[in-house]
Design an enzyme around this catalytic site. Structure first.
Site, PDB file in Angstrom:
ATOM      1  N   HIS A  70      47.562  80.930  11.597  1.00 43.34           N
ATOM      2  CA  HIS A  70      47.273  80.401  12.928  1.00 43.34           C
ATOM      3  C   HIS A  70      47.118  78.892  12.826  1.00 43.34           C
ATOM      4  O   HIS A  70      46.739  78.356  11.768  1.00 43.34           O
ATOM      5  CB  HIS A  70      45.983  81.007  13.472  1.00 43.34           C
ATOM      6  CG  HIS A  70      46.106  82.452  13.845  1.00 43.34           C
ATOM      7  ND1 HIS A  70      45.172  83.083  14.632  1.00 43.34           N
ATOM      8  CD2 HIS A  70      47.033  83.387  13.545  1.00 43.34           C
ATOM      9  CE1 HIS A  70      45.515  84.344  14.802  1.00 43.34           C
ATOM     10  NE2 HIS A  70      46.644  84.553  14.145  1.00 43.34           N
ATOM     11  N   GLU A  72      44.837  76.916  13.878  1.00 45.87           N
ATOM     12  CA  GLU A  72      43.500  76.492  13.472  1.00 45.87           C
ATOM     13  C   GLU A  72      43.302  76.615  11.967  1.00 45.87           C
ATOM     14  O   GLU A  72      42.745  75.715  11.327  1.00 45.87           O
ATOM     15  CB  GLU A  72      42.407  77.333  14.166  1.00 45.87           C
ATOM     16  CG  GLU A  72      42.435  77.283  15.670  1.00 45.87           C
ATOM     17  CD  GLU A  72      43.176  78.439  16.314  1.00 45.87           C
ATOM     18  OE1 GLU A  72      42.686  78.970  17.324  1.00 45.87           O
ATOM     19  OE2 GLU A  72      44.262  78.810  15.804  1.00 45.87           O
ATOM     20  N   CYS A 103      39.789  82.873  13.388  1.00 48.82           N
ATOM     21  CA  CYS A 103      39.728  81.414  13.375  1.00 48.82           C
ATOM     22  C   CYS A 103      38.318  80.915  13.656  1.00 48.82           C
ATOM     23  O   CYS A 103      37.861  79.950  13.038  1.00 48.82           O
ATOM     24  CB  CYS A 103      40.722  80.844  14.375  1.00 48.82           C
ATOM     25  SG  CYS A 103      42.448  81.168  13.914  1.00 48.82           S
TER      26      CYS A 103
END
Length: 171
Positions: A70, A72, A103
């Site tokens: 992801h 993040e 995250c």
């Protein structure tokens, strides 16, 4: 991007505030557009320390075949490498969509000071959407949260992406 109108002498306020939440979220949106162009879910993130971007990332889940890739997570790793420490307590993360539980957990564990996100995720968000991991009692750290910064633009990019995906699977 926030525009500040200027009435005084040239040495006062800048016309564009390069330290505003809108500016940095605009930079995260640029990363989200890169993801969109790569047929990834269009989410982008930047990490800011002392008014400077030290990390930029977009979702790379499909590209890397990695569920943890992801925006993040990738931005956190870049920021840690940039400052040479896993503690990001002087850093702020800007992300175009409310962080998921994975995250959010990483943001707490890396001690990010502040999380600023674009659009809310009422079903799966972990910054107040369905749960709030970023400020959960009993954890070693709590992040400040600012939501809805350029949220309309972030949300529209996601709607466009998933609308195109649905149309392509129906054909």
């Amino acid at each position: 991007m926030e525009i500040v109108f200027h009435d005084g002498p040239a040495d006062e306020d800048p016309i564009i505030d390069l330290t505003s939440d809108d500016y940095f979220m605009g930079q995260a949106l640029r990363q989200a557009l890169k993801a969109y162009e790569s047929e990834e879910v269009p989410i982008g993130a930047v990490v800011v320390r002392e008014g400077k971007i030290i990390a930029r990332a977009s979702n790379l889940v499909e590209t890397l075949k990695d569920a943890t890739a992801h925006a993040e997570m990738l931005a956190i790793t870049q920021a840690e490498n940039a400052i040479g420490d896993w503690r990001l307590n002087e850093c702020d993360l800007y992300v175009t969509k409310e962080p998921c539980p994975m995250c959010a957990g990483a943001l707490v564990n890396s001690r990010v000071r502040r999380v600023i996100f674009g659009c809310h995720d009422l079903k799966g968000g972990a910054a107040g959407g369905s749960i709030n991991i970023l400020q959960m009692e009993g954890l070693s750290h709590r992040c400040e949260i600012t939501g809805g910064v350029l949220g309309e633009q972030s949300g529209q990019l996601l709607k466009t992406f998933f609308g195109e995906r649905r149309r392509n699977t129906e054909s």
